[in-house]
Design a protein around this motif. Structure first.
Motif, PDB file in Angstrom:
ATOM      1  N   SER A  10       0.862  -1.176   0.000  1.00 32.23           N
ATOM      2  CA  SER A  10       0.000   0.000   0.000  1.00 32.23           C
ATOM      3  C   SER A  10       0.899   1.226   0.000  1.00 32.23           C
ATOM      4  O   SER A  10       1.623   1.467   0.974  1.00 32.23           O
ATOM      5  CB  SER A  10      -0.908   0.033   1.229  1.00 32.23           C
ATOM      6  OG  SER A  10      -1.883  -0.978   1.191  1.00 32.23           O
ATOM      7  N   ALA A  84      -3.084   4.772   6.711  1.00 32.94           N
ATOM      8  CA  ALA A  84      -2.750   3.425   7.198  1.00 32.94           C
ATOM      9  C   ALA A  84      -3.987   2.672   7.678  1.00 32.94           C
ATOM     10  O   ALA A  84      -4.050   1.439   7.582  1.00 32.94           O
ATOM     11  CB  ALA A  84      -1.719   3.518   8.322  1.00 32.94           C
ATOM     12  N   SER A  87      -5.466   1.134   4.587  1.00 32.40           N
ATOM     13  CA  SER A  87      -4.554   0.386   3.715  1.00 32.40           C
ATOM     14  C   SER A  87      -4.666  -1.109   3.992  1.00 32.40           C
ATOM     15  O   SER A  87      -4.752  -1.535   5.150  1.00 32.40           O
ATOM     16  CB  SER A  87      -3.106   0.850   3.951  1.00 32.40           C
ATOM     17  OG  SER A  87      -2.924   2.184   3.540  1.00 32.40           O
ATOM     18  N   LEU A  92       3.649  -1.054   4.000  1.00 33.94           N
ATOM     19  CA  LEU A  92       3.148   0.297   3.799  1.00 33.94           C
ATOM     20  C   LEU A  92       4.286   1.187   3.334  1.00 33.94           C
ATOM     21  O   LEU A  92       5.322   1.265   4.000  1.00 33.94           O
ATOM     22  CB  LEU A  92       2.561   0.841   5.109  1.00 33.94           C
ATOM     23  CG  LEU A  92       1.536  -0.049   5.815  1.00 33.94           C
ATOM     24  CD1 LEU A  92       1.066   0.608   7.111  1.00 33.94           C
ATOM     25  CD2 LEU A  92       0.347  -0.357   4.900  1.00 33.94           C
ATOM     26  N   ALA A 172       3.310  -3.640   7.894  1.00 34.94           N
ATOM     27  CA  ALA A 172       2.008  -3.199   8.393  1.00 34.94           C
ATOM     28  C   ALA A 172       1.745  -3.653   9.819  1.00 34.94           C
ATOM     29  O   ALA A 172       1.200  -2.898  10.636  1.00 34.94           O
ATOM     30  CB  ALA A 172       0.897  -3.701   7.463  1.00 34.94           C
TER      31      ALA A 172
END
Length: 301
Positions: A10, A84, A87, A92, A172
């Motif tokens: 993401s 975030a 996502s 990330l 993440a």
């Protein structure tokens, strides 16, 4: 449109008043990351609601690649945390709105190799870095070509105490456990300066690791960043830097703690990598830029 499975990446973009770059940014990210075959989305915090129409059009054109989130000048710390939350990627990628992605997707594949091989690695910077924050007078830039490529992955990278925005890649699960960027370091509308270093040091304190890998081929959009012009420059690099650097140093600035973190990074680098030319002491990154306390690149017993 069919449901898309969870992407690997993401890209989290905080966007504010750069209309000339919207389509170029979106298309470059779609070609570079989206074209890697690994699954990628671009979650954009549109921080200027007056440009919602332009991003809505790009979202439709991207066929699901661009995922917009709309705010009103909350700036990057809160913008990235907001992105975030929606996502879906396993990695990330913090991205800034004056950056154009490289044509080659090699950086995407290299990141997956390293993050898969090193489960404690939480953060990989791709802009500038320091091996040891308090002993180096300035940031390092460029490929860490003092090491041979990592024997586990074939990728050239290095452990680093601090890395900065952007790009900056965070696992993440680690971003969630760490609590994201510290919103207490800035007010809504203020730049997120020093928030990257704070996140790195918080990661080290929780047992995670931070590294650096150079992203070859990344470009600017030909215009100065918003925090580098006019009154915004003084607001960010003057007042806000004073506020956040003071907070950082109160939290992490004790010499004993900084020495311990630098020693940890040095030990990881010595055990993990081999010098490009072991017979040339000038190739050792420990020595110049204030790191003479380490003397050389001899592997510890």
């Amino acid at each position: 449109m069919a449901f898309q499975s969870r992407p690997t990446f993401s890209i989290m973009l905080n966007y504010f008043k750069r209309p000339w770059a919207i389509r170029r940014m979106a298309s470059s990210m779609a070609a570079s990351c989206g074209g890697s075959g690994l699954g990628c989305e671009a979650v954009v915090n549109v921080d200027n609601p007056h440009e919602a129409g332009e991003w809505a059009a790009v979202t439709l054109e991207s066929k699901g690649f661009v995922v917009p989130v709309f705010s009103s000048n909350v700036h990057e710390t809160r913008g990235y945390n907001r992105a975030a939350k929606v996502s879906r990627g396993k990695l990330l990628v913090v991205w800034q709105d004056d950056q154009i992605a490289p044509e080659s997707p090699k950086w995407v594949h290299d990141l997956v190799k390293v993050f898969d091989a090193y489960p404690q690695l939480a953060i990989m910077g791709m802009n500038t870095y320091r091996l040891c924050k308090h002993l180096e007078g300035t940031n390092r830039w460029g490929a860490p070509d003092f090491w041979l490529p990592d024997p586990k992955t074939g990728v050239r990278w290095t452990y680093a105490q601090n890395v900065d925005f952007a790009p900056l890649v965070v696992r993440a699960t680690a971003y969630e456990e760490l609590g994201g960027l510290d919103e207490g370091f800035s007010r809504a509308g203020d730049c997120g300066i020093w928030g990257d270093w704070e996140l790195c040091n918080r990661a080290w304190m929780l047992g995670y690791q931070t590294g650096f890998m150079f992203m070859d081929g990344r470009q600017g959009d030909g215009h100065a960043g918003g925090t580098h012009t006019g009154g915004n420059a003084e607001k960010c690099w003057g007042r806000q830097q004073l506020v956040t650097s003071s907070g950082f140093n109160k939290r992490y600035g004790a010499p004993r703690l900084q020495d311990e973190l630098c020693d940890l990074v040095w030990g990881l680098n010595m055990r993990s990598f081999t010098l490009t030319d072991p017979n040339d002491p000038k190739k050792c990154p420990y020595g110049p830029q204030g790191l003479t306390r380490y003397g050389n690149c001899t592997k510890p017993a």
